[in-house]
Motif scaffolding. Structure first.
Motif, mmCIF file in Angstrom:
data_model
loop_
_atom_site.group_PDB
_atom_site.id
_atom_site.type_symbol
_atom_site.label_atom_id
_atom_site.label_comp_id
_atom_site.label_asym_id
_atom_site.label_seq_id
_atom_site.Cartn_x
_atom_site.Cartn_y
_atom_site.Cartn_z
ATOM 1 N N MET A 99 54.494 -29.833 -37.796
ATOM 2 C CA MET A 99 55.449 -29.510 -36.688
ATOM 3 C C MET A 99 55.884 -31.004 -35.958
ATOM 4 O O MET A 99 55.945 -31.542 -34.931
ATOM 5 N N GLN A 116 56.180 -33.897 -32.592
ATOM 6 C CA GLN A 116 56.056 -32.913 -31.505
ATOM 7 C C GLN A 116 54.644 -33.032 -30.723
ATOM 8 O O GLN A 116 53.615 -33.057 -31.572
ATOM 9 N N ALA A 141 49.620 -19.507 -34.993
ATOM 10 C CA ALA A 141 50.683 -20.365 -34.171
ATOM 11 C C ALA A 141 51.947 -20.129 -34.198
ATOM 12 O O ALA A 141 52.865 -20.058 -33.234
ATOM 13 N N ASN A 142 52.752 -19.777 -35.630
ATOM 14 C CA ASN A 142 53.971 -19.293 -35.960
ATOM 15 C C ASN A 142 54.328 -18.164 -35.152
ATOM 16 O O ASN A 142 55.340 -17.985 -34.255
ATOM 17 N N THR A 188 54.488 -18.831 -31.324
ATOM 18 C CA THR A 188 55.748 -19.594 -31.044
ATOM 19 C C THR A 188 56.927 -18.659 -31.029
ATOM 20 O O THR A 188 57.908 -18.796 -30.036
ATOM 21 N N SER A 189 57.200 -17.694 -32.028
ATOM 22 C CA SER A 189 58.171 -16.770 -32.095
ATOM 23 C C SER A 189 58.135 -15.522 -30.961
ATOM 24 O O SER A 189 59.229 -15.271 -30.393
ATOM 25 N N THR A 233 58.399 -16.682 -25.603
ATOM 26 C CA THR A 233 59.634 -16.815 -25.146
ATOM 27 C C THR A 233 59.894 -16.035 -23.804
ATOM 28 O O THR A 233 59.022 -14.936 -23.702
ATOM 29 N N ILE A 268 49.675 -24.931 -30.895
ATOM 30 C CA ILE A 268 51.072 -24.962 -30.750
ATOM 31 C C ILE A 268 51.806 -26.168 -30.106
ATOM 32 O O ILE A 268 51.124 -26.738 -29.638
ATOM 33 N N SER A 269 53.132 -26.273 -30.354
ATOM 34 C CA SER A 269 53.731 -27.173 -29.754
ATOM 35 C C SER A 269 53.725 -27.107 -28.054
ATOM 36 O O SER A 269 53.580 -26.123 -27.649
ATOM 37 N N THR A 285 56.163 -27.363 -26.161
ATOM 38 C CA THR A 285 57.304 -26.447 -25.784
ATOM 39 C C THR A 285 57.022 -25.097 -25.894
ATOM 40 O O THR A 285 56.980 -24.168 -24.994
ATOM 41 N N SER A 286 56.217 -24.638 -26.923
ATOM 42 C CA SER A 286 55.628 -23.084 -27.043
ATOM 43 C C SER A 286 54.681 -22.916 -25.894
ATOM 44 O O SER A 286 54.453 -21.908 -25.608
ATOM 45 N N SER A 295 56.137 -22.293 -22.945
ATOM 46 C CA SER A 295 56.798 -20.783 -22.758
ATOM 47 C C SER A 295 55.659 -19.770 -22.621
ATOM 48 O O SER A 295 55.971 -18.919 -21.928
#
Length: 156
Positions: free
Chosen positions: A1, A4, A39-40, A43-44, A47, A81-82, A84-85, A88
């Motif tokens: 990533m 970040q 993590a992916n 992240t998805s 939101t 995770i990032s 940003t995630s 969220s």
């Protein structure tokens, strides 16, 4: 990533929640045709749209999920995770707390995000089986014919 900022979580989860994570990863990997990570997937899913989708579930259904799939347990998992995630995920947690009228942990929110994902994927698969959506529309989108009209399935 890349460069970040990252946020790490250490969660001690129940065997039931652990199994929900592994089943969700299996489904997500098969959907994307790549080996996916937790993590992916988070992240998805983490939101505002995912939290909104979960809010469509009846409050009692979500409470029953948390009762049947306890969050706390002896299995330690790490989630990185990032930022940003993570933001969220925190926002999704706040929205779910408001929806349920009770405090939630990050693990509780993770559990509900994965529950919603598995339900969504199961619904898409069922709709595909009965001819309402094509198998490649795992997101549950409407299946439309070439002239833009809705596909009609006759039930006898």
């Amino acid at each position: 990533m890349g460069g970040q900022a990252m946020q790490g979580y250490t969660l001690d989860v129940s065997e039931y929640l652990f199994r929900l994570t592994t089943e969700s990863l299996r489904i997500h990997s098969n959907q994307t045709k790549r080996y996916e990570s937790l993590a992916n997937l988070v992240t998805s899913r983490a939101t505002a749209g995912a939290a909104g989708a979960i809010e469509q579930h009846d409050v009692e259904t979500l409470r029953q999920h948390l009762a049947k799939v306890p969050t706390k347990g002896p299995i330690r998992i790490y989630l990185r995770i990032s930022k940003t995630s993570a933001d969220s995920l925190a926002e999704a947690t706040r929205r779910l707390e408001k929806h349920l009228g009770s405090e939630l942990t990050v693990g509780d929110a993770l559990s509900m995000l994965l529950f919603d994902y598995v339900v969504e994927q199961g619904t898409a698969k069922l709709m595909s089986k009965i001819g309402i959506a094509s198998p490649d529309l795992a997101d549950g989108a409407d299946n439309r014919d070439r002239d833009g009209g809705e596909k009609v399935v006759r039930i006898r």
